[in-house]
Write a protein that holds these residues in place. Structure first.
Motif, PDB file in Angstrom:
ATOM      1  N   LEU B 120      16.789-116.920 -50.499  1.00 20.68           N
ATOM      2  CA  LEU B 120      17.120-115.575 -50.953  1.00 20.68           C
ATOM      3  C   LEU B 120      16.012-115.054 -51.864  1.00 20.68           C
ATOM      4  O   LEU B 120      15.591-115.749 -52.797  1.00 20.68           O
ATOM      5  N   ARG B 121      15.536-113.837 -51.617  1.00 21.29           N
ATOM      6  CA  ARG B 121      14.477-113.280 -52.472  1.00 21.29           C
ATOM      7  C   ARG B 121      15.111-112.729 -53.736  1.00 21.29           C
ATOM      8  O   ARG B 121      15.965-111.841 -53.655  1.00 21.29           O
ATOM      9  N   VAL B 122      14.755-113.266 -54.878  1.00 26.86           N
ATOM     10  CA  VAL B 122      15.369-112.855 -56.143  1.00 26.86           C
ATOM     11  C   VAL B 122      14.287-112.642 -57.207  1.00 26.86           C
ATOM     12  O   VAL B 122      13.147-113.084 -57.048  1.00 26.86           O
ATOM     13  N   THR B 123      14.685-111.995 -58.297  1.00 30.46           N
ATOM     14  CA  THR B 123      13.732-111.741 -59.384  1.00 30.46           C
ATOM     15  C   THR B 123      14.035-112.595 -60.617  1.00 30.46           C
ATOM     16  O   THR B 123      13.174-112.790 -61.468  1.00 30.46           O
ATOM     17  N   ARG B 160      14.921-103.719 -61.848  1.00 29.38           N
ATOM     18  CA  ARG B 160      14.714-105.121 -61.478  1.00 29.38           C
ATOM     19  C   ARG B 160      15.140-106.025 -62.646  1.00 29.38           C
ATOM     20  O   ARG B 160      14.719-105.804 -63.784  1.00 29.38           O
ATOM     21  N   VAL B 161      15.992-106.990 -62.355  1.00 32.85           N
ATOM     22  CA  VAL B 161      16.460-107.912 -63.399  1.00 32.85           C
ATOM     23  C   VAL B 161      15.374-108.964 -63.625  1.00 32.85           C
ATOM     24  O   VAL B 161      14.930-109.610 -62.670  1.00 32.85           O
ATOM     25  N   VAL B 162      14.946-109.133 -64.880  1.00 30.62           N
ATOM     26  CA  VAL B 162      13.836-110.061 -65.134  1.00 30.62           C
ATOM     27  C   VAL B 162      14.261-111.329 -65.886  1.00 30.62           C
ATOM     28  O   VAL B 162      13.507-112.295 -65.931  1.00 30.62           O
ATOM     29  N   ALA B 163      15.445-111.317 -66.484  1.00 33.86           N
ATOM     30  CA  ALA B 163      15.911-112.522 -67.185  1.00 33.86           C
ATOM     31  C   ALA B 163      17.431-112.493 -67.262  1.00 33.86           C
ATOM     32  O   ALA B 163      18.022-111.434 -67.486  1.00 33.86           O
ATOM     33  N   ILE B 164      18.048-113.655 -67.049  1.00 32.56           N
ATOM     34  CA  ILE B 164      19.518-113.743 -67.057  1.00 32.56           C
ATOM     35  C   ILE B 164      19.933-114.978 -67.849  1.00 32.56           C
ATOM     36  O   ILE B 164      19.286-116.026 -67.764  1.00 32.56           O
ATOM     37  N   SER B 165      21.043-114.854 -68.583  1.00 36.89           N
ATOM     38  CA  SER B 165      21.567-116.013 -69.299  1.00 36.89           C
ATOM     39  C   SER B 165      23.091-115.930 -69.333  1.00 36.89           C
ATOM     40  O   SER B 165      23.665-114.932 -69.771  1.00 36.89           O
ATOM     41  N   TRP B 166      23.738-116.961 -68.848  1.00 38.47           N
ATOM     42  CA  TRP B 166      25.195-116.985 -68.749  1.00 38.47           C
ATOM     43  C   TRP B 166      25.745-117.689 -70.000  1.00 38.47           C
ATOM     44  O   TRP B 166      25.269-118.755 -70.365  1.00 38.47           O
ATOM     45  N   ALA B 167      26.764-117.084 -70.626  1.00 34.60           N
ATOM     46  CA  ALA B 167      27.334-117.673 -71.853  1.00 34.60           C
ATOM     47  C   ALA B 167      27.996-119.010 -71.545  1.00 34.60           C
ATOM     48  O   ALA B 167      28.530-119.196 -70.449  1.00 34.60           O
ATOM     49  N   PHE B 171      32.296-116.291 -69.898  1.00 35.11           N
ATOM     50  CA  PHE B 171      32.902-114.954 -69.924  1.00 35.11           C
ATOM     51  C   PHE B 171      31.889-113.812 -69.911  1.00 35.11           C
ATOM     52  O   PHE B 171      32.234-112.688 -69.586  1.00 35.11           O
ATOM     53  N   ARG B 172      30.667-114.086 -70.318  1.00 35.89           N
ATOM     54  CA  ARG B 172      29.690-112.991 -70.382  1.00 35.89           C
ATOM     55  C   ARG B 172      28.320-113.438 -69.862  1.00 35.89           C
ATOM     56  O   ARG B 172      27.987-114.634 -69.892  1.00 35.89           O
ATOM     57  N   ILE B 173      27.566-112.440 -69.455  1.00 38.74           N
ATOM     58  CA  ILE B 173      26.188-112.692 -69.007  1.00 38.74           C
ATOM     59  C   ILE B 173      25.288-111.697 -69.742  1.00 38.74           C
ATOM     60  O   ILE B 173      25.594-110.498 -69.771  1.00 38.74           O
ATOM     61  N   ALA B 174      24.231-112.184 -70.342  1.00 33.53           N
ATOM     62  CA  ALA B 174      23.230-111.291 -70.934  1.00 33.53           C
ATOM     63  C   ALA B 174      22.073-111.209 -69.948  1.00 33.53           C
ATOM     64  O   ALA B 174      21.671-112.238 -69.382  1.00 33.53           O
ATOM     65  N   TYR B 175      21.582-110.009 -69.701  1.00 29.84           N
ATOM     66  CA  TYR B 175      20.456-109.897 -68.768  1.00 29.84           C
ATOM     67  C   TYR B 175      19.525-108.766 -69.172  1.00 29.84           C
ATOM     68  O   TYR B 175      19.929-107.807 -69.836  1.00 29.84           O
ATOM     69  N   VAL B 176      18.273-108.910 -68.779  1.00 28.60           N
ATOM     70  CA  VAL B 176      17.241-107.930 -69.132  1.00 28.60           C
ATOM     71  C   VAL B 176      16.797-107.231 -67.850  1.00 28.60           C
ATOM     72  O   VAL B 176      16.509-107.888 -66.839  1.00 28.60           O
ATOM     73  N   VAL B 177      16.764-105.899 -67.896  1.00 26.41           N
ATOM     74  CA  VAL B 177      16.408-105.095 -66.725  1.00 26.41           C
ATOM     75  C   VAL B 177      15.161-104.282 -67.024  1.00 26.41           C
ATOM     76  O   VAL B 177      15.041-103.697 -68.110  1.00 26.41           O
ATOM     77  N   ARG B 178      14.245-104.266 -66.057  1.00 30.39           N
ATOM     78  CA  ARG B 178      13.080-103.390 -66.209  1.00 30.39           C
ATOM     79  C   ARG B 178      13.488-102.001 -65.758  1.00 30.39           C
ATOM     80  O   ARG B 178      13.888-101.789 -64.621  1.00 30.39           O
ATOM     81  N   SER B 179      13.416-101.053 -66.683  1.00 33.82           N
ATOM     82  CA  SER B 179      13.821 -99.686 -66.377  1.00 33.82           C
ATOM     83  C   SER B 179      12.641 -98.773 -66.718  1.00 33.82           C
ATOM     84  O   SER B 179      12.414 -98.453 -67.883  1.00 33.82           O
ATOM     85  N   GLY B 180      11.883 -98.411 -65.697  1.00 30.50           N
ATOM     86  CA  GLY B 180      10.655 -97.647 -65.939  1.00 30.50           C
ATOM     87  C   GLY B 180       9.681 -98.527 -66.695  1.00 30.50           C
ATOM     88  O   GLY B 180       9.397 -99.656 -66.290  1.00 30.50           O
ATOM     89  N   HIS B 181       9.201 -98.038 -67.856  1.00 26.62           N
ATOM     90  CA  HIS B 181       8.259 -98.830 -68.646  1.00 26.62           C
ATOM     91  C   HIS B 181       8.968 -99.712 -69.673  1.00 26.62           C
ATOM     92  O   HIS B 181       8.335-100.459 -70.394  1.00 26.62           O
ATOM     93  N   VAL B 205      12.145-112.053 -72.151  1.00 22.85           N
ATOM     94  CA  VAL B 205      12.387-113.452 -72.501  1.00 22.85           C
ATOM     95  C   VAL B 205      13.869-113.726 -72.245  1.00 22.85           C
ATOM     96  O   VAL B 205      14.720-112.906 -72.606  1.00 22.85           O
ATOM     97  N   ARG B 206      14.170-114.851 -71.634  1.00 25.19           N
ATOM     98  CA  ARG B 206      15.562-115.173 -71.325  1.00 25.19           C
ATOM     99  C   ARG B 206      16.374-115.284 -72.621  1.00 25.19           C
ATOM    100  O   ARG B 206      16.016-116.070 -73.512  1.00 25.19           O
ATOM    101  N   PRO B 207      17.460-114.517 -72.772  1.00 32.54           N
ATOM    102  CA  PRO B 207      18.280-114.652 -73.967  1.00 32.54           C
ATOM    103  C   PRO B 207      18.902-116.057 -74.034  1.00 32.54           C
ATOM    104  O   PRO B 207      19.015-116.729 -73.008  1.00 32.54           O
ATOM    105  N   SER B 208      19.296-116.471 -75.227  1.00 30.94           N
ATOM    106  CA  SER B 208      19.901-117.790 -75.384  1.00 30.94           C
ATOM    107  C   SER B 208      21.227-117.644 -76.123  1.00 30.94           C
ATOM    108  O   SER B 208      21.279-117.042 -77.197  1.00 30.94           O
TER     109      SER B 208
END
Lengths: 174, 360
Positions: B120-123, B160-167, B171-181, B205-208
């Protein structure tokens, strides 16, 4: 009700009984920590060493010969871990490590002159002194714990006592 | 007969200070997690001899039968050095529930029990607790993939999602999205609902997550580490010198390890200098892969930040995750702890790019 023996607790802990393992931990934590403190001379290091000692002991419980007493086996692990940590620290000490807290063992209370003299002993001598007079192990048990001939343990003890006497005499004269 | 000095020694060592109560509880937790239930007790020597002799007799009989049938090849001489088996497919390291890696932009997942997903092609990707799901950035969406390969849910991320971290509680997921610049930090519930923007300007940077799942750390737009408290919706910017490049909360307790490109910071103090390749926690200790002018090592630290152990590993460290050191040599991705139980996760080409790796 009679307290379960170490052997019972070890058997149950081996089967995965966490209560038995916790009971074993509570029975020996204080002694293990104090042995670690006496060897390392620092609280933070004693915290690490004693915790590591228990972690390693519990991980190796399957290999422990249950006909032997648990306490000396645990102390052996703690003492060896303390030696490893102090040696590693010595090896790393010439690297640049900024902002670190206290670097040298600092006696906190008690017989300060004797504590300071014990802290001056080499690691090898300090360990046998702590195991003999702090933990109450016999020279034979120490030899088993540290994988040394009994004669070596006795000579280290004798030399350590001699060095301590000399240190205390010098201090007394001064 | 004991001398006066020996009596003084006994008295002095009997007066040694007591451990602090909290330390014992933390140590107990660590010790209990090291228990290996069902470990066979050591037998006596006699039993061992009988067992060994029986095994030898059985082996000789079995070998004789197999050799007679031409199915056994026996050779003598120097024992070949043991080399871990090669694998062109991602392998699950011993003791892990799952592993997810992004290799050349494509996701490979292996989960205990046999589930395998590849291609699967993923980011970006992250495993849920116990490796029950995989959260992945696919196109401009955040997608949770089920163990059978199906999609549990999909959420339009707006970029495009660039970093993901599951609690840790799932119950929660923190993720970083590239939105424009810009890079924007979101938190979404584990069921794909209730998406919230936490910070409009962060770094990739992947949240912790903190072990209680009530807070997590991320790197803000200015390069400083920030701890976001979900219960109070408050931010605490840490006073470490920017830029922070890696974050790792302890798996138990609230201690946060932080890395800059050239240093490791614990409790606000720089505890090691050198190029930091990876940061993580092992057996309750913070650890970092460091390249100093003299050597490349994996080093673990004590509670005060004092280095307590270090060792060398083959290749370049690409991750300290799931209690394992993951390294890359010219042709392999290896995982292990010291020299024990080193396994090959993947056989790779020199040009292969490993973008992300998580072991749960």
């Amino acid at each position: 009700m009679r307290e379960p023996s170490d052997r019972d607790l070890v058997r149950r802990a081996r089967r995965g009984d966490r209560d038995a393992a916790a009971a074993l931990f509570r029975r020996y934590w204080r002694d293990a920590w104090r042995a670690a403190y006496a060897i390392t001379g620092r609280r933070a290091l004693a915290d690490d060493v004693a915790a590591d000692g228990f972690e390693r002991a519990f991980a190796a419980l399957g290999r422990f010969d249950e006909r032997r007493p648990f306490g000396p086996w645990l102390h052996r692990i703690v003492a060896n871990r303390a030696l490893d940590v102090l040696r590693a620290e010595r090896r790393l000490s010439d690297e640049e490590l900024p902002d670190l807290p206290d670097a040298a063992p600092v006696p906190e209370h008690g017989d300060r002159s004797l504590l300071a003299a014990v802290a001056e002993l080499s690691l090898e001598r300090r360990v046998v002194v702590v195991l003999r007079y702090g933990v109450g192990m016999t020279p034979k048990q120490i030899a088993g714990a540290l994988d040394l001939p009994v004669g070596t343990v006795n000579s280290r003890l004798a030399r350590a006592l001699e060095q301590l006497r000399e240190s205390l005499e010098v201090e007394h004269v001064e | 007969m004991s001398s006066e000095l020996e009596r003084r020694l006994e008295a002095m060592l009997a007066e040694a200070p007591e451990p602090e109560p909290g330390v014992g509880e933390e140590a107990l937790e660590r010790a209990l997690s090291a228990l290996r239930p069902g470990a066979a007790p050591r037998r006596g020597l006699g039993t061992a001899v009988v067992v060994f002799a029986t095994a030898v007799v059985l082996l000789v009989i079995a070998a004789g039968s197999l050799a007679a049938a031409g199915a056994l090849h026996v050779s003598f001489g120097a024992k070949a050095k043991h080399r871990p088996a090669t694998t062109t497919q991602l392998s699950l390291p011993n003791g892990a529930n799952g592993i997810a890696a992004i290799v050349d932009g494509r996701l490979s997942v292996v989960i205990k029990g046999g589930f395998r997903l590849q291609g699967l092609r993923v980011t970006a990707a992250a495993l849920s607790p116990h490796a029950l799901y995989v959260a992945a950035g696919i196109g401009r969406s955040l997608v949770a993939v089920k163990p059978d390969g199906g999609t549990a849910w999909s959420h339009p991320a707006g970029g495009r999602v660039v970093a993901i971290s599951w609690a840790p509680d799932g119950f929660r997921i923190a993720y970083v999205v590239r939105s424009g610049h810009r890079l924007v930090l979101h938190v979404i519930w584990g069921n794909g609902k209730h998406d919230t923007v936490i910070d409009q300007s962060v770094r990739a940077v992947r949240p912790s997550w903190r072990s209680d799942s009530l807070a997590f750390a991320y790197v803000g737009g200015g390069g400083h580490a920030v701890v976001y408290d979900l219960a109070h919706e408050s931010r605490n910017v840490l006073r470490t010198a920017a830029p922070v490049t890696r974050l790792a909360f302890a798996p138990a307790g609230k201690m946060l390890a932080v890395a800059r490109p050239d240093a490791v910071v614990l409790g606000g103090k720089t505890v090691a200098k050198g190029q930091v390749e990876a940061l993580g926690w092992f057996h309750g200790r913070p650890a970092a892969a460091l390249i100093t002018p003299r050597q490349a090592v994996v080093r673990s630290f004590g509670r005060t930040g004092r280095p307590v152990d270090d060792f060398r590993v083959p290749g370049r460290v690409v991750g300290l995750t799931g209690g394992l050191v993951v390294t890359r040599t010219q042709d392999r991705i290896l995982a292990g702890w010291r020299e024990k139980s080193v396994s090959v996760l993947l056989t790779v080409k020199r040009t292969t790019s490993l973008e992300d790796l998580a072991i749960g």
